[in-house]
Design a protein around this motif. Structure first.
Motif, PDB file in Angstrom:
ATOM      1  N   TRP A  14       0.877  -1.111   0.026  1.00  0.00           N
ATOM      2  CA  TRP A  14       0.179  -0.499   0.026  1.00  0.00           C
ATOM      3  C   TRP A  14       0.869   1.431   0.421  1.00  0.00           C
ATOM      4  O   TRP A  14       0.163   2.463   0.491  1.00  0.00           O
ATOM      5  N   LYS A  15       1.810   1.103   0.352  1.00  0.00           N
ATOM      6  CA  LYS A  15       2.899   2.482   0.655  1.00  0.00           C
ATOM      7  C   LYS A  15       2.337   3.057   1.775  1.00  0.00           C
ATOM      8  O   LYS A  15       1.650   2.980   2.878  1.00  0.00           O
ATOM      9  N   MET A  16       2.650   4.689   0.867  1.00  0.00           N
ATOM     10  CA  MET A  16       1.726   4.976   2.122  1.00  0.00           C
ATOM     11  C   MET A  16       0.133   6.259   2.206  1.00  0.00           C
ATOM     12  O   MET A  16       0.225   7.170   1.729  1.00  0.00           O
ATOM     13  N   TYR A 170      10.812  -9.298  -7.655  1.00  0.00           N
ATOM     14  CA  TYR A 170      11.805  -9.356  -8.711  1.00  0.00           C
ATOM     15  C   TYR A 170      10.931  -7.740  -8.668  1.00  0.00           C
ATOM     16  O   TYR A 170      10.073  -7.519  -9.694  1.00  0.00           O
ATOM     17  N   GLU A 171      11.402  -6.585  -8.822  1.00  0.00           N
ATOM     18  CA  GLU A 171      10.969  -5.348  -8.757  1.00  0.00           C
ATOM     19  C   GLU A 171      12.010  -4.497  -9.995  1.00  0.00           C
ATOM     20  O   GLU A 171      12.678  -3.568  -9.714  1.00  0.00           O
ATOM     21  N   PRO A 172      11.595  -4.272 -11.641  1.00  0.00           N
ATOM     22  CA  PRO A 172      12.267  -3.626 -12.403  1.00  0.00           C
ATOM     23  C   PRO A 172      11.820  -1.721 -11.909  1.00  0.00           C
ATOM     24  O   PRO A 172      11.027  -2.016 -12.196  1.00  0.00           O
ATOM     25  N   ILE A 176       7.858   0.277 -11.290  1.00  0.00           N
ATOM     26  CA  ILE A 176       7.144   0.635 -10.660  1.00  0.00           C
ATOM     27  C   ILE A 176       6.515   1.572 -10.802  1.00  0.00           C
ATOM     28  O   ILE A 176       7.413   2.839 -10.945  1.00  0.00           O
ATOM     29  N   GLY A 177       4.883   1.306 -11.043  1.00  0.00           N
ATOM     30  CA  GLY A 177       3.902   3.036 -10.424  1.00  0.00           C
ATOM     31  C   GLY A 177       4.034   3.267 -11.763  1.00  0.00           C
ATOM     32  O   GLY A 177       3.778   4.566 -12.381  1.00  0.00           O
ATOM     33  N   THR A 178       4.847   3.073 -12.699  1.00  0.00           N
ATOM     34  CA  THR A 178       4.893   3.762 -14.719  1.00  0.00           C
ATOM     35  C   THR A 178       3.963   3.524 -15.431  1.00  0.00           C
ATOM     36  O   THR A 178       3.486   4.041 -16.500  1.00  0.00           O
TER      37      THR A 178
HETATM   38  C1  PEP Z   1       5.410  -1.729  -5.748  1.00  0.00           C
HETATM   39  O1  PEP Z   1       5.537  -0.311  -5.382  1.00  0.00           O
HETATM   40  O2  PEP Z   1       5.794  -2.690  -4.890  1.00  0.00           O
HETATM   41  C2  PEP Z   1       4.462  -2.310  -6.818  1.00  0.00           C
HETATM   42  C3  PEP Z   1       5.351  -3.071  -7.375  1.00  0.00           C
HETATM   43  O3  PEP Z   1       3.701  -0.737  -7.712  1.00  0.00           O
HETATM   44  P1  PEP Z   1       3.284  -0.567  -8.934  1.00  0.00           P
HETATM   45  O4  PEP Z   1       2.391  -2.087  -8.652  1.00  0.00           O
HETATM   46  O5  PEP Z   1       1.965   0.447  -8.564  1.00  0.00           O
HETATM   47  O6  PEP Z   1       3.949  -0.736 -10.112  1.00  0.00           O
END
Ligand code: PEP
Length: 257
Positions: A14-16, A170-172, A176-178
Motif C-alpha cells: 500500500w506504500k503511504m 523482482y521489481e524492475p 514500478i508505478g509507471t
Molecule cells: C511496488 O511498489 O512494489 C509496485 C510494484 O508498485 P506498482 O504495482 O504500482 O508498480
C-alpha cells in the motif's frame, strides 16, 4: 508458478496510502468478493501506523498482514523506527525489505538490506526482499549482474533453512508505478536467474522452495500471463492492490493456475 514445491503469494504494497479508517473500509469491501478457496496466500502490507487495525480487520479472512519496513536494531535510541520484534508482537507475518523507493529515497544500501533480513528472520518474520534494476542498467545489459549482486548481498550469512522463509520480489525500477510492465519473458528470465543464484548458494532443494514474485505495474490484465511463468510465484502489487476489485482479480488469476 509451481505450486508443487512452493507457495504462491499475492501481496499488496500500500506504500503511504490509506488511513486506519480506510483500512477497515478496504477489508469490509474485500470480504464478500474474496474467493473462499485460495490456492495462494494473500498478504496486505500496510503503513506501520495501520498494522494493528489491519491485523484485526483481516484476521477472519485468512489474509496475512505485512509491514513495509523495519529497523535492524532490537531496541534503543532510534527515534521513529520500528523493530522486527515490535512487528511480530502485533501479529505481523511479512515485512517488505529493500523496496526500490527505500533504496532510492531513503539511502538503503545492500548492507542495510542484509542487516534487516537477519533482524526479520531472527524475530520470526518472513522478509519480502525486493531487488530490481534501473532502466539505465537494463539498457547497459547488466540487469542479471545487478540482480545477482542484490540477491547475494541480501542473503549473505542466511542459512538454507532460513532462506526458505524468505520471499524474493523482482521489481524492475522502471516498471514500478509507471504502468510499464516487464514482458513475461523479461520477468521470467530474471526470476529464473534469481533461483539459479540461490541454487548456487544453497542447492536445488532450497532454491525450488523459495517463492519469487514479480512486481511492477502488475494488474488484472497482465497478471495471468506473468503468473503462468514457472519461476514467477506471485506478485507484489502497488497501485492495483489499493482497489479491492482489482486486487481480487489478480488473486483469481493466481487461483486459476
Ligand atoms: C511496488 O511498489 O512494489 C509496485 C510494484 O508498485 P506498482 O504495482 O504500482 O508498480
Amino acid at each position: 508458478m509451481n505450486t508443487r514445491y512452493r507457495k504462491t503469494i499475492i501481496a499488496g504494497n500500500w506504500k503511504m496510502n490509506k488511513t486506519a479508517t480506510e483500512t477497515k473500509k478496504f477489508a469490509e469491501e474485500l470480504k464478500p468478493i474474496l474467493p473462499k478457496a485460495k490456492r495462494c496466500e494473500v498478504v496486505v502490507c500496510v503503513p506501520a501506523c495501520n498494522l494493528s487495525t489491519a491485523v484485526r480487520a483481516f484476521r477472519d479472512m485468512r489474509v496475512s498482514v505485512g509491514a513495509e519496513n523495519l529497523y535492524f536494531e532490537k531496541s534503543g535510541a532510534y527515534t521513529g523506527e520500528v523493530s522486527a520484534e515490535m512487528l511480530k508482537d502485533l501479529g505481523v507475518k511479512y515485512v517488505i525489505i529493500g523496496h526500490s523507493e527505500r533504496r532510492q529515497l531513503f539511502g538503503e544500501t545492500d548492507i542495510i538490506v542484509n542487516k534487516k533480513v537477519h533482524a526479520a528472520l531472527e524475530a520470526g518474520l518472513n522478509p519480502i526482499i525486493c531487488v530490481g534494476e534501473s532502466l539505465e542498467e537494463r539498457e547497459m545489459g547488466i540487469t542479471l549482474d545487478r540482480i545477482t549482486l542484490q540477491v547475494k548481498a541480501a542473503l549473505a550469512g542466511v542459512s538454507g533453512d532460513k532462506i526458505r522463509k524468505c520471499v524474493i520480489a523482482y521489481e524492475p525500477i522502471w516498471a514500478i508505478g509507471t504502468g510499464r510492465t516487464a514482458t513475461a519473458e523479461q520477468a521470467a528470465e530474471v526470476c529464473n536467474e534469481i533461483r539459479a543464484v540461490i541454487r548456487n548458494m544453497h542447492g536445488a532443494r532450497t532454491a525450488r522452495s523459495v517463492t519469487i514474485q514479480y512486481g511492477g505495474s502488475m494488474n488484472p490484465s497482465n497478471a495471468e500471463e506473468l503468473l503462468a511463468q514457472q519461476d514467477i510465484d506471485g506478485g507484489l502489487i502497488g497501485g492495483a492492490a489499493l482497489d479491492p476489485a482489482k486486487f481480487v482479480s489478480i488473486i483469481s488469476a493466481a487461483n486459476q493456475e
